[in-house]
Design a protein around this motif. Structure first.
Motif, PDB file in Angstrom:
ATOM      1  N   TYR A  78       0.822  -0.669   0.228  1.00  0.00           N
ATOM      2  CA  TYR A  78       0.012   0.067  -0.285  1.00  0.00           C
ATOM      3  C   TYR A  78       0.933   1.406  -0.261  1.00  0.00           C
ATOM      4  O   TYR A  78       1.604   1.334   0.859  1.00  0.00           O
ATOM      5  CB  TYR A  78      -1.220  -0.175   1.398  1.00  0.00           C
ATOM      6  CG  TYR A  78      -1.548   0.822   1.760  1.00  0.00           C
ATOM      7  CD1 TYR A  78      -1.844   1.386   3.107  1.00  0.00           C
ATOM      8  CD2 TYR A  78      -2.386   2.478   0.764  1.00  0.00           C
ATOM      9  CE1 TYR A  78      -1.855   3.053   3.994  1.00  0.00           C
ATOM     10  CE2 TYR A  78      -3.379   2.849   1.351  1.00  0.00           C
ATOM     11  CZ  TYR A  78      -3.019   3.608   2.540  1.00  0.00           C
ATOM     12  OH  TYR A  78      -3.397   4.785   3.260  1.00  0.00           O
ATOM     13  N   ARG A  79       0.664   2.515  -0.918  1.00  0.00           N
ATOM     14  CA  ARG A  79       1.517   3.629  -0.877  1.00  0.00           C
ATOM     15  C   ARG A  79       2.542   3.048  -0.763  1.00  0.00           C
ATOM     16  O   ARG A  79       3.601   3.986  -0.587  1.00  0.00           O
ATOM     17  CB  ARG A  79       1.222   4.011   0.116  1.00  0.00           C
ATOM     18  CG  ARG A  79       0.035   5.054   0.176  1.00  0.00           C
ATOM     19  CD  ARG A  79       0.252   5.513   2.083  1.00  0.00           C
ATOM     20  NE  ARG A  79       0.666   7.282   2.143  1.00  0.00           N
ATOM     21  CZ  ARG A  79       0.168   8.439   1.528  1.00  0.00           C
ATOM     22  NH1 ARG A  79      -1.191   8.154   1.038  1.00  0.00           N
ATOM     23  NH2 ARG A  79       0.156   9.191   1.081  1.00  0.00           N
ATOM     24  N   THR A  83       6.036   1.570   3.580  1.00  0.00           N
ATOM     25  CA  THR A  83       4.888   2.373   3.858  1.00  0.00           C
ATOM     26  C   THR A  83       4.901   2.043   5.592  1.00  0.00           C
ATOM     27  O   THR A  83       5.570   1.116   6.334  1.00  0.00           O
ATOM     28  CB  THR A  83       3.651   1.468   3.048  1.00  0.00           C
ATOM     29  OG1 THR A  83       3.829   0.972   2.248  1.00  0.00           O
ATOM     30  CG2 THR A  83       2.451   1.768   3.552  1.00  0.00           C
ATOM     31  N   PHE A  84       4.124   3.307   6.165  1.00  0.00           N
ATOM     32  CA  PHE A  84       4.431   3.559   7.535  1.00  0.00           C
ATOM     33  C   PHE A  84       5.852   3.555   8.076  1.00  0.00           C
ATOM     34  O   PHE A  84       5.803   4.872   9.527  1.00  0.00           O
ATOM     35  CB  PHE A  84       3.226   2.762   8.059  1.00  0.00           C
ATOM     36  CG  PHE A  84       2.170   2.806   7.244  1.00  0.00           C
ATOM     37  CD1 PHE A  84       1.712   1.579   7.249  1.00  0.00           C
ATOM     38  CD2 PHE A  84       1.388   3.920   7.026  1.00  0.00           C
ATOM     39  CE1 PHE A  84      -0.033   2.229   6.690  1.00  0.00           C
ATOM     40  CE2 PHE A  84       0.042   4.399   7.431  1.00  0.00           C
ATOM     41  CZ  PHE A  84      -0.983   2.870   7.009  1.00  0.00           C
ATOM     42  N   ILE A  85       6.816   3.179   7.838  1.00  0.00           N
ATOM     43  CA  ILE A  85       7.683   2.902   8.592  1.00  0.00           C
ATOM     44  C   ILE A  85       8.906   4.145   7.870  1.00  0.00           C
ATOM     45  O   ILE A  85       9.599   4.908   8.273  1.00  0.00           O
ATOM     46  CB  ILE A  85       8.459   1.540   8.597  1.00  0.00           C
ATOM     47  CG1 ILE A  85       7.420   1.078   8.941  1.00  0.00           C
ATOM     48  CG2 ILE A  85       9.828   1.416   8.945  1.00  0.00           C
ATOM     49  CD1 ILE A  85       7.622  -0.930   8.938  1.00  0.00           C
ATOM     50  N   GLY A  86       8.659   3.656   6.410  1.00  0.00           N
ATOM     51  CA  GLY A  86      10.264   4.713   6.099  1.00  0.00           C
ATOM     52  C   GLY A  86      10.042   6.378   5.684  1.00  0.00           C
ATOM     53  O   GLY A  86       9.016   6.843   6.154  1.00  0.00           O
ATOM     54  N   ASN A  87      10.919   7.359   6.018  1.00  0.00           N
ATOM     55  CA  ASN A  87      11.029   7.903   6.160  1.00  0.00           C
ATOM     56  C   ASN A  87      11.911   8.799   4.945  1.00  0.00           C
ATOM     57  O   ASN A  87      13.601   8.720   4.654  1.00  0.00           O
ATOM     58  CB  ASN A  87      12.086   9.084   7.312  1.00  0.00           C
ATOM     59  CG  ASN A  87      11.946  10.036   7.357  1.00  0.00           C
ATOM     60  OD1 ASN A  87      11.857  10.554   6.640  1.00  0.00           O
ATOM     61  ND2 ASN A  87      12.157  10.538   8.891  1.00  0.00           N
TER      62      ASN A  87
END
Lengths: 379, 679
Positions: free
Chosen positions: B381-382, B468-472
């Motif tokens: 996702y994303r 997703t949700f973790i990466g920066n």
């Protein structure tokens, strides 16, 4: 070949010597810190459940006794040395009902039932991927994500299990939405928030309503995506929070009228932790934004009778500035002292703060990893 | 033309120009075979090494190096590269247990993503998670394993070889044919505990005077079951069997070697690896069974050519294309489509040209330029579908006098990150200097002291940036600075003590902008930021002795010891000055081998001191020290006129139950039988 043997004797001796070097592996004992005492009224102490990071098997239990002021950290293993591998992994909820304390240990797929006075284990109830627990009419109700699906399986739903608090057996279960979270009982109906958090962006949007007599789902109330916190006030209104999608859709708080089972009000505030005592709702709003990579933290209060947002702050500025990651929140129903936890960086011990209704900071104490859930022990 | 595009094209044009001028210059001169003189000649392995001892010690190397090769490698009870590396000093192996468990190394506490792995001169990397699972590399066709702190001390290597903080070199066996024999075949079979069945075949064929072919293949199957035990004094005592640790893996390699003329050699390699394994998971209360599974498929093709001209120029070119596929299934994670099913597809194209020019008898310079494209596709996702363009350059100068060697490198890189959707990572422009020297203080050629200073970095992985949700996507690289001072000393009395070698180093390292995970929305959601700072002080000692005992018995004894103090110095950290996780202060190994005619007996001992599983150095995070003893007996002889080697091993002889990583139990006593036949 004499030299050979000498060498091997020496080597064997050295090796055996080393084997004796390992230090004893003992149960980690609890440690006690003395904090200010409190007057015992209806409440005589509190249990704090520390979640522990997933995979570390570090869920732990602390107990604060009002009369002596003793804060005992990590009491479970010392009270239960025979319990294999201790309390478990990821303590997700805790409740005290009657003479027993129930700890929901999520990644250990169990509910640990202990005696509320001695903390000794009474029973372990297996519930797959269990989340939260509440009590009504001599029964405990636990929500669970469930698990062990097959590829292409078409049953992603979680369930709620009914547990008899005398026999400590699961009597009935009912399928609800995907990844159910917190629950509340109003008028013989059980309301459970469905998050659907495992399938973004297809989050769940409903609160499932279960009739306690037949233990079947009667309806789903459409609210908003990714529901999490759910608490009832004395008038039977349900406050439920939506976590949003962490990007464009922000977190909000909704109010459901249980007489009509419809949403009657929306508060545009983030709500990650919610506690309702008397006429007031205490809220921690901790919203992480993936666009700014920072937290927006706010602390709010709502008058639940008039359903209005109050200007009051339940934390003094010194405390709200000191807290890095506000996580757990509970209010003593008798003294109205606020207990709030700081989970810090999630991998080191956190802190518990106690604030009196006049804003005075009563004490701060170091807890286990990720202090999160509090249950009061009644006299 | 917009400025950014100009830079991009300019960079590529520069690279192509260098490629061209190198070739043109090279062809202008007559190819003449050069005679090797000094010990630092880059493209032939004639460094001063003492090969009679158990381990090779490169006396003149300005960067500390540890080598395990040939006979020494065969003597260790090692199934994979990961098992063999445990005997190096300064190395922390993170082992999740069993045959299929993930094994990564962390050298001098810098972090596992700071060690680059090279296989036959070509870097193996995983842009997605920055980890190379060393358990995948079987020792069946590996000739040597070399671990360099800093970098390999040759200026004639691809640019990538200079950049990492530490490098691990794996070299496969090059075919050697004795007169009259054009075919070498070696078949081996390994079997034993964990339901292991591992046949392998190595085939070497001499095609002509200039060409030879190597084919190597092996198949591994294991059920991964072993007993483990957790107990506390006056508490619980539980024994269980490790579940879901099975593995089935197939590896196949084909290499064509060519010695085109006396000064030019080339090789072409194709490699394929396919595996399926269960992931045994952390053992926590009431949860002993896990159902997650993982599939991996890797393929690469690599060509290299190396040539020297007119005693002045040398050229090395490398070209590689690789494809990686990985699939992860988690039945406990119920999505709308059933169990969680993540698929990842990676591609890498890599090209490198190095040219070396000898200015005079004591001074050489080289320019190495590398270009690579990495892509990642995933069904998440994303997901942004990133592509990374990397331009690496290394300008080096090496001066060799009679008693002093100095090497200077200037490293520069430009990284361009692109994505199909959402936000791309920041492009990076980085320059790093490296300085190293080796000095012979007395008349003894076998005693040298050395020092190096190196700045390097590691880029955030695709997971760090985009997951997703973790990466920066705004992560910066992690930077390291290393200071090292040490010496190597070898004596060869050739009496009762045949030889003794000593290598000692003290070092100070610093890691800045360490990429760590911090909590974001709730316990199941984390995100990556540059926050950590680590201060590392350490000392390492490696020694080796060879004794000649009466009756033609030789005793090989090796000892290594590592001291490491690695503390968290992140500003405002709640664990300031605490030892970082999984880093023991003391650790060491001992290896002993006795050779008598065609028998050989080994004993290996490994000790890892107490450490903490998390940042806070408190009792609840304490992990017990562990030590294991491994023994083996090997016999080589003839069976039906064919050379055969048979070995029997007992590992973890005293059946100690321990965890390397908390809650991932390691096997107790286990056995293995190895049979190798040579035709």
């Amino acid at each position: 070949m004499k030299t050979n043997y000498n060498f091997w004797y020496l080597l064997t001796l050295l090796v055996l010597l080393f084997q004796g070097c390992q230090t004893d592996d003992n149960i980690t004992p609890e440690d006690i810190e003395t904090l200010p005492r409190q007057t015992v009224t209806t409440v005589e102490g509190l249990y704090l459940l520390n979640e522990g990071n997933m995979g570390s098997n570090k869920a732990s239990l602390d107990y604060y006794d009002y009369e002596t002021g003793n804060y005992r950290r990590n009491i479970y293993s010392q009270a239960n040395p025979e319990a294999t591998l201790g309390l478990g992994d990821v303590g997700n909820d805790i409740g005290v009902y009657g003479s027993k304390v129930y700890a929901v240990i999520n990644n250990s797929n169990k509910i640990e039932v202990m005696d509320a006075t001695t903390s000794k284990r009474l029973k372990v109830i297996d519930v797959k991927n269990c989340r939260y627990i509440i009590f009504a009419n001599g029964k405990a109700y636990a929500s669970a994500y469930d698990g062990e699906a097959q590829l292409g399986d078409n049953s992603p739903n979680g369930f709620v299990a009914e547990i008899d608090t005398t026999s400590l057996n699961i009597t009935r279960t009912v399928k609800v939405g995907r990844q159910p979270e917190q629950m509340a009982v109003v008028d013989n109906k059980l309301y459970v928030a469905n998050s659907g958090g495992y399938s973004p962006p297809n989050y769940e949007r409903t609160v499932s309503v279960i009739d306690l007599k037949t233990f079947t789902k009667t309806k789903d109330i459409d609210v908003a995506i990714n529901l999490h916190q759910l608490k009832a006030d004395e008038d039977g209104d349900i406050y439920v929070s939506s976590r949003g999608d962490y990007y464009e859709t922000p977190s909000k708080l909704y109010v459901i009228d249980t007489k009509t089972d419809k949403v009657k009000k929306v508060f545009d505030i983030a709500c990650s932790s919610l506690s309702i005592v008397g006429n007031k709702a205490y809220i921690i709003g901790s919203e992480f934004s993936y666009t700014t990579f920072d937290y927006i933290i706010n602390y709010s209060m709502i008058d639940v009778k008039t359903e209005t947002l109050l200007e009051e702050k339940f934390l003094p500025k010194t405390v709200s500035d000191a807290i890095k990651t506000p996580y757990g929140l509970a209010v003593d129903p008798a003294s109205l002292n606020v207990y709030i936890t700081d989970a810090g960086d999630y991998v080191s011990p956190g802190k518990l703060y106690c604030i009196e209704p006049n804003g005075n900071l009563k004490f701060t104490v170091t807890t286990g990893d990720i202090p999160a859930h509090i249950a009061f022990k009644l006299k | 033309m917009p400025l950014c595009k100009l830079r991009l094209h300019g960079g590529f044009v520069l690279f192509v120009w260098i490629l061209f001028t190198n070739l043109l210059c090279a062809q202008a001169n007559l190819p003449v075979h050069q005679k090797e003189q000094d010990s630092l000649k880059p493209h032939h392995l004639s460094e001063v090494i003492v090969s009679t001892s158990k381990r090779e010690f490169k006396v003149a190397s300005p960067m500390p190096v540890q080598i395990l090769s040939g006979k020494q490698l065969e003597k260790l009870n090692s199934l994979s590269v990961a098992d063999a590396i445990r005997y190096f000093s300064g190395v922390q192996l993170k082992d999740y247990g069993g045959i299929g468990g993930l094994k990564t190394i962390n050298v001098r506490s810098l972090g596992s993503a700071h060690t680059a792995v090279f296989y036959d001169g070509m870097s193996i990397s995983n842009a997605q998670n920055g980890q190379v699972d060393l358990g995948k590399y079987s020792l069946d066709n590996i000739e040597a394993i070399e671990l360099y702190n800093g970098q390999k001390s040759t200026i004639f290597q691809p640019a990538r070889g200079f950049f990492a903080s530490n490098t691990l070199y794996l070299r496969s066996k090059t075919p050697e044919f004795i007169a009259g024999k054009n075919t070498n075949i070696q078949t081996t079979l390994k079997t034993g505990s964990f339901g292991l069945f591992n046949p392998s075949l190595l085939f070497q064929q001499k095609i002509s005077a200039k060409f030879s072919l190597t084919a190597s293949t092996d198949w591994t199957k294991a059920d991964g079951k072993y007993k483990y035990r957790y107990q506390k004094n006056n508490g619980y005592d539980t024994t269980a069997v490790r579940q879901n640790g099975d593995i089935e893996a197939f590896r196949s390699e084909l290499t064509l070697h060519a010695q085109l003329n006396p000064s030019t050699k080339a090789s072409l390699k194709a490699y394929f690896y396919d595996s399926e394994r269960g992931l045994p998971g952390a053992i926590v209360a009431n949860n002993y069974e896990h159902f997650q599974r993982q599939w991996d498929r890797n393929f690469f093709v690599h060509g290299t050519i190396q040539s020297s001209f007119a005693k002045k120029f040398e050229l090395l070119a490398n070209l590689k294309y690789s494809k990686d596929y990985s699939r992860y299934i988690d039945p406990d994670y119920k999505t709308l489509k059933g169990a969680l099913d993540n698929k990842y597809y990676q591609n890498e194209f890599y090209a490198s040209v190095v040219s070396l020019y000898s200015i005079n008898s004591w001074w050489k310079t080289s320019l190495a330029t590398d270009f690579s494209i990495n892509t990642l596709d995933a069904n998440l996702y994303r997901f942004p579908y990133p592509t990374r363009y990397s331009y690496l350059g290394a300008l080096s100068s090496e001066m060799n006098w009679n008693r002093l060697d100095i090497q200077v490198n200037l490293l520069g890189t430009y990284i361009d990150e692109q994505v199909k959707y959402y936000q791309q990572g920041d492009s990076q422009r980085i320059f790093c200097p490296v300085l190293s020297a080796s000095f012979q203080p007395s008349n003894n050629k076998n005693f040298r002291i050395r020092a190096f200073y190196k700045e390097s970095f590691r880029l955030p992985t695709f997971n760090d940036l985009y997951y997703t949700f973790i990466g920066n996507s705004s992560l910066k690289p992690e930077f390291t600075t290393q200071y090292d001072f040490g010496s190597t000393y070898i004596i060869e009395p050739k009496k009762f003590l045949q030889s003794a070698s000593f290598q000692a180093d003290v070092y100070y390292n610093r890691v800045k902008d360490k990429i760590i995970a911090i909590p974001s929305t709730n316990l199941f959601r984390w995100t990556m930021i540059n926050l950590g700072e680590v201060d590392i002080r350490g000392a390492e000692i490696n020694t080796n002795f060879v004794f000649k005992l009466p009756s033609q018995v030789f005793l090989d004894l090796g000892l290594s010891y590592t001291y490491q103090k690695a503390i968290d110095i992140t500003p405002n950290s709640s664990t300031y000055k605490n030892q970082i996780p999984y880093t023991p202060i003391n650790s060491g190994t001992l290896t002993a081998a006795i050779n008598w005619k065609n028998w050989q007996m080994n004993y290996s001992f490994m000790y890892t001191g107490e450490r903490y599983s998390q940042k806070a150095n408190i009792a609840v995070n304490y992990v017990q020290p562990w030590y294991t003893s491994d023994m083996a007996v090997n016999w080589s002889g003839k069976l039906a006129h064919l050379p055969v080697k048979i070995g029997a091993e007992v590992n973890n002889f005293f059946n100690q139950y321990y965890d390397v990583v908390l809650n991932f139990p390691m096997p107790g006593r286990n056995y293995r039988l190895n049979i190798a036949l040579n035709f």
